[in-house]
Design an enzyme around this catalytic site. Structure first.
Site, mmCIF file in Angstrom:
data_model
loop_
_atom_site.group_PDB
_atom_site.id
_atom_site.type_symbol
_atom_site.label_atom_id
_atom_site.label_comp_id
_atom_site.label_asym_id
_atom_site.label_seq_id
_atom_site.Cartn_x
_atom_site.Cartn_y
_atom_site.Cartn_z
ATOM 1 N N ASP A 13 -13.756 67.928 53.145
ATOM 2 C CA ASP A 13 -13.548 66.634 53.279
ATOM 3 C C ASP A 13 -12.587 66.034 51.912
ATOM 4 O O ASP A 13 -12.978 64.919 51.667
ATOM 5 C CB ASP A 13 -14.701 65.866 53.442
ATOM 6 C CG ASP A 13 -15.342 66.423 54.544
ATOM 7 O OD1 ASP A 13 -14.751 66.942 55.776
ATOM 8 O OD2 ASP A 13 -16.610 66.352 54.467
ATOM 9 N N LYS A 16 -7.577 66.459 53.256
ATOM 10 C CA LYS A 16 -6.716 67.553 53.870
ATOM 11 C C LYS A 16 -5.700 67.176 54.932
ATOM 12 O O LYS A 16 -4.477 67.032 54.741
ATOM 13 C CB LYS A 16 -7.126 69.003 54.102
ATOM 14 C CG LYS A 16 -7.994 69.458 53.232
ATOM 15 C CD LYS A 16 -8.745 70.767 53.614
ATOM 16 C CE LYS A 16 -9.826 70.496 54.664
ATOM 17 N NZ LYS A 16 -10.965 69.911 53.923
ATOM 18 N N LYS A 18 -4.938 63.745 55.471
ATOM 19 C CA LYS A 18 -4.110 62.840 55.121
ATOM 20 C C LYS A 18 -2.896 63.520 54.462
ATOM 21 O O LYS A 18 -1.741 63.064 54.713
ATOM 22 C CB LYS A 18 -4.974 61.643 54.158
ATOM 23 C CG LYS A 18 -3.813 60.983 53.420
ATOM 24 C CD LYS A 18 -4.182 60.126 52.445
ATOM 25 C CE LYS A 18 -3.097 59.681 51.708
ATOM 26 N NZ LYS A 18 -3.083 58.351 50.734
ATOM 27 N N ALA A 39 -14.431 71.351 61.502
ATOM 28 C CA ALA A 39 -13.556 70.538 60.599
ATOM 29 C C ALA A 39 -13.166 68.946 61.191
ATOM 30 O O ALA A 39 -13.344 68.905 62.471
ATOM 31 C CB ALA A 39 -12.083 71.221 60.431
ATOM 32 N N GLY A 40 -13.144 68.002 60.254
ATOM 33 C CA GLY A 40 -12.680 66.675 60.807
ATOM 34 C C GLY A 40 -11.668 66.276 60.068
ATOM 35 O O GLY A 40 -11.989 66.019 58.641
ATOM 36 N N HIS A 41 -10.471 66.224 60.346
ATOM 37 C CA HIS A 41 -9.488 65.880 59.692
ATOM 38 C C HIS A 41 -8.721 64.319 59.798
ATOM 39 O O HIS A 41 -8.420 64.134 60.877
ATOM 40 C CB HIS A 41 -8.270 66.821 59.371
ATOM 41 C CG HIS A 41 -8.448 68.156 58.745
ATOM 42 N ND1 HIS A 41 -7.804 69.364 58.670
ATOM 43 C CD2 HIS A 41 -10.011 68.531 58.540
ATOM 44 C CE1 HIS A 41 -8.478 70.127 58.431
ATOM 45 N NE2 HIS A 41 -9.776 69.859 57.911
ATOM 46 N N GLN A 224 -12.262 73.057 55.801
ATOM 47 C CA GLN A 224 -13.397 73.066 54.869
ATOM 48 C C GLN A 224 -12.877 73.228 53.563
ATOM 49 O O GLN A 224 -11.896 72.644 53.193
ATOM 50 C CB GLN A 224 -14.362 74.540 55.394
ATOM 51 C CG GLN A 224 -15.259 74.403 56.537
ATOM 52 C CD GLN A 224 -14.255 74.694 58.013
ATOM 53 O OE1 GLN A 224 -13.358 75.676 57.849
ATOM 54 N NE2 GLN A 224 -14.422 73.672 58.751
ATOM 55 N N THR A 239 -19.633 78.088 55.276
ATOM 56 C CA THR A 239 -19.083 78.250 56.662
ATOM 57 C C THR A 239 -18.982 79.945 56.903
ATOM 58 O O THR A 239 -19.050 80.688 55.921
ATOM 59 C CB THR A 239 -17.733 77.411 57.090
ATOM 60 O OG1 THR A 239 -17.813 77.319 58.449
ATOM 61 C CG2 THR A 239 -16.620 77.885 56.267
ATOM 62 N N SER A 412 -3.566 60.255 45.201
ATOM 63 C CA SER A 412 -3.900 59.449 46.440
ATOM 64 C C SER A 412 -4.804 58.078 46.316
ATOM 65 O O SER A 412 -5.889 58.482 45.496
ATOM 66 C CB SER A 412 -4.632 60.202 47.558
ATOM 67 O OG SER A 412 -4.867 59.584 48.677
HETATM 68 P P1 GDP Z 1 -10.475 66.245 55.407
HETATM 69 O O1 GDP Z 1 -11.428 66.986 56.278
HETATM 70 O O2 GDP Z 1 -10.176 66.923 54.095
HETATM 71 O O3 GDP Z 1 -9.161 66.110 56.227
HETATM 72 O O4 GDP Z 1 -10.956 65.023 54.770
HETATM 73 P P2 GDP Z 1 -11.832 63.777 55.674
HETATM 74 O O5 GDP Z 1 -10.879 63.392 56.830
HETATM 75 O O6 GDP Z 1 -12.941 64.481 56.430
HETATM 76 O O7 GDP Z 1 -12.311 63.118 54.884
HETATM 77 C C1 GDP Z 1 -11.638 62.221 53.734
HETATM 78 C C2 GDP Z 1 -11.960 60.658 53.859
HETATM 79 O O8 GDP Z 1 -11.235 60.180 52.850
HETATM 80 C C3 GDP Z 1 -11.331 60.266 55.161
HETATM 81 O O9 GDP Z 1 -12.134 59.101 55.580
HETATM 82 C C4 GDP Z 1 -9.982 59.728 54.676
HETATM 83 O O10 GDP Z 1 -9.476 58.501 55.614
HETATM 84 C C5 GDP Z 1 -10.525 59.039 53.169
HETATM 85 N N1 GDP Z 1 -9.251 59.241 52.511
HETATM 86 C C6 GDP Z 1 -8.445 60.142 52.170
HETATM 87 N N2 GDP Z 1 -7.500 59.913 51.141
HETATM 88 C C7 GDP Z 1 -8.311 58.602 50.470
HETATM 89 C C8 GDP Z 1 -8.007 57.968 49.200
HETATM 90 O O11 GDP Z 1 -7.179 58.394 48.380
HETATM 91 N N3 GDP Z 1 -8.834 57.075 48.882
HETATM 92 C C9 GDP Z 1 -9.772 56.768 49.828
HETATM 93 N N4 GDP Z 1 -10.756 55.435 49.632
HETATM 94 N N5 GDP Z 1 -10.149 57.303 50.921
HETATM 95 C C10 GDP Z 1 -9.340 58.361 51.454
HETATM 96 P P1 IMO Z 2 -13.266 69.889 56.876
HETATM 97 O O1 IMO Z 2 -12.122 70.734 57.360
HETATM 98 C C1 IMO Z 2 -17.188 69.299 55.008
HETATM 99 C C2 IMO Z 2 -20.093 72.531 56.316
HETATM 100 C C3 IMO Z 2 -21.372 72.194 57.168
HETATM 101 C C4 IMO Z 2 -22.287 73.002 56.531
HETATM 102 C C5 IMO Z 2 -21.478 74.397 56.577
HETATM 103 C C6 IMO Z 2 -21.639 75.325 57.549
HETATM 104 O O2 IMO Z 2 -13.376 68.644 57.736
HETATM 105 O O3 IMO Z 2 -13.353 69.700 55.345
HETATM 106 P P2 IMO Z 2 -20.470 75.344 60.073
HETATM 107 O O4 IMO Z 2 -20.335 74.236 61.004
HETATM 108 O O5 IMO Z 2 -19.146 75.603 59.734
HETATM 109 O O6 IMO Z 2 -21.389 76.490 60.300
HETATM 110 O O7 IMO Z 2 -21.287 74.752 58.811
HETATM 111 O O8 IMO Z 2 -20.255 73.879 56.153
HETATM 112 N N1 IMO Z 2 -18.945 72.137 56.919
HETATM 113 C C7 IMO Z 2 -18.051 71.142 56.241
HETATM 114 N N2 IMO Z 2 -18.390 70.338 55.455
HETATM 115 N N3 IMO Z 2 -16.074 69.538 55.851
HETATM 116 C C8 IMO Z 2 -15.876 70.477 56.698
HETATM 117 O O9 IMO Z 2 -14.492 70.315 57.235
HETATM 118 C C9 IMO Z 2 -16.891 71.338 57.014
HETATM 119 N N4 IMO Z 2 -16.896 72.270 58.059
HETATM 120 C C10 IMO Z 2 -18.373 72.790 57.811
HETATM 121 O O10 IMO Z 2 -21.651 70.773 56.913
HETATM 122 O O11 IMO Z 2 -22.908 72.542 55.506
HETATM 123 MG MG MG Z 3 -13.300 66.433 57.148
#
Ligand code: GDP
Ligand code: IMO
Ligand code: MG
Length: 423
Positions: A13, A16, A18, A39-41, A224, A239, A412
């Protein structure tokens, strides 16, 4: 032409999605190489927020091809939902999205096994996203898995039923109550398979190596983060895939000497979702502020993320494992208003100060030792150039660069595509 990588350096999280979206205009192909719907991007632009799970974050750009590589695990049901969410954007997905025949499939029973395994662990649970990731990779390494390419064979349903039968037997071993309606799950699964089959399945390692020969530019998108890597993360709270640079080689079929830049992405502080050690975790108002201002809720599960100070011991370790050549710092805007910032620069490990990441980083083994910084008051979210960044932020950045010996090239300052400062 080399393949560039973008990897998370913390516990996921980092932002990535973005940054891949920001960088995509420079690339011909965006390729996911591991992970799956855990994953949740998140991508935000033109007033829209998108969360992608399996589909690469280059999908919104007209000219980029997007590839789901062999190292990824695909849940057809979640994949179908992702495709449906994109329908309204007229993206011509069919010509822009390719799937590796060697990617493994998440079956409904993999999800059930994930749930049963977690329930049976009680307090020691991993905090899995319950998407079936662990059981699917177990079947992959156990040589029992089903792959996307199997769907092109006549007997794929036989294979499916044999594997499902095995899973149902395994479920009984856990001796926990998991309620499910297999018929309903299978109806949904088989329906989703038909949608998946409308996409193009390819021998993706061949495709990518041809693309390299033809001087195409390729960005590999990690999922991740390094501390969730199956080998180098905080095992067993990790993971089930290699989230570090080596995972891109095995997850795409690209040789190490074809890797160019390795972009390492990190938050200006740290978050973690799920269980497991987190030395710099905060349980006070500062941690609460980070979570609130940073809106730290999981993009896949909605769970609140644990928050803490930046851990430079972790960052240095992750940089070393993956050979990171450029850093990208996210969410600096969230730290505006803190009078003092802290970054962990060494650990007290069982009574001795150490500067590397040891085998055990649980609370009773490790206490972080911090360096303090003066914070900044200015709101960063409207800033567009490095020249306007406050001195205190520049000092923080300089310290990090000197500590890990890699330059920070992008800062960022907000979730939107536009809130990105190139240094
Ligand atoms: P990812 O899994 O690495 O793609 O990241 P996620 O999307 O799960 O989590 C990143 C969160 O931070 C999302 O809600 C983005 O919209 C937010 N985000 C990304 N860059 C920034 C930043 O520079 N500032 C703020 N405030 N939020 C950001
Ligand atoms: P992105 O790509 C944050 C964490 C879970 C748990 C552990 C194992 O959005 O950064 P799993 O479902 O893979 O067996 O879970 O890994 N986890 C993540 N934490 N961002 C993720 O992906 C994750 N994918 C898995 O919360 O602790
Ligand atoms: Mg994520």
């Amino acid at each position: 032409m080399a393949v560039n990588l973008l990897l998370g350096l913390q516990w996921g999280d980092e932002g990535k999605g973005k940054i891949v979206d920001v960088l995509t205009s420079k690339y011909d192909i965006i390729a996911r190489f591991q992970g799956g719907p855990n994953a949740g991007h998140t991508l935000i632009f033109d007033g829209h927020k998108h969360v992608l799970h399996t589909i690469p974050s280059g999908i919104f750009h007209k000219n980029a091809m997007n590839l789901v590589g062999n190292g990824v695990v695909i849940d057809p049901v979640i994949f179908k939902k992702e495709l449906e969410n994109l329908e309204k954007f007229n993206l011509d997905i069919k010509s822009k999205l390719l799937i590796s025949r060697k990617a493994h499939l998440i079956l409904p029973t993999h999800r059930l096994l994930d749930a049963a395994s977690e329930t049976s662990k009680g307090k020691a649970k991993i905090g899995s996203t319950l998407k079936g990731i662990g059981p699917t990779y177990m079947d992959k390494t156990g040589r029992n898995g089903m792959r996307v390419g199997d769907l092109e064979l006549d007997n794929w349903k036989e294979k499916y039923h044999a594997l499902t039968e095995k899973h149902l037997n395994m479920l009984e071993f856990f001796k926990v109550e998991i309620e499910f309606d297999l018929q309903e799950l299978e109806k949904e699964f088989f329906g989703a398979i038909e949608v998946l089959k409308q996409l193009t399945f390819i021998d993706s390692e061949e495709y990518l190596n041809e693309a390299i020969k033809n001087k195409k530019t390729i960005l590999a998108e990690g999922a991740q983060g390094s501390m969730l890597d199956i080998d180098f993360g905080t095992y067993p709270y990790v993971t089930s895939s290699n989230t570090t640079a080596a995972g891109a080689c095995t997850g795409l079929g690209v040789a190490p000497n074809k890797i160019g830049e390795v972009f390492g992405i990190f938050k200006a502080y740290t978050t973690r979702v799920g269980s497991g050690p987190f030395p710099t975790e905060l349980f006070d108002e500062d941690g609460e502020t980070m979570g609130r201002v940073g809106q730290e809720f999981g993009a896949t599960t909605g769970r609140p993320r644990r928050c803490g100070w930046l851990d430079l011991v972790v960052l240095k370790y992750a940089v070393q494992i993956s050979g990171v050549t450029q850093l990208i710092m996210m969410k600096g805007d969230v730290l505006s208003g803190f009078s003092t910032l802290k970054a962990c620069t060494s650990y007290n490990y069982q009574g001795t100060e150490i500067s590397h990441l040891p085998y055990n980083i649980e609370e009773h083994n490790v206490t972080p030792i911090y360096t303090e910084f003066k914070g900044w008051k200015q709101d960063l979210t409207g800033m567009t150039s490095a020249a306007t960044m406050p001195k205190e932020l520049n000092d923080y950045i300089k310290f990090i660069e000197d500590f890990v010996e890699v330059p920070i090239k992008i800062v960022s300052v907000g979730p939107d595509r536009k809130q990105t400062i190139i240094r």
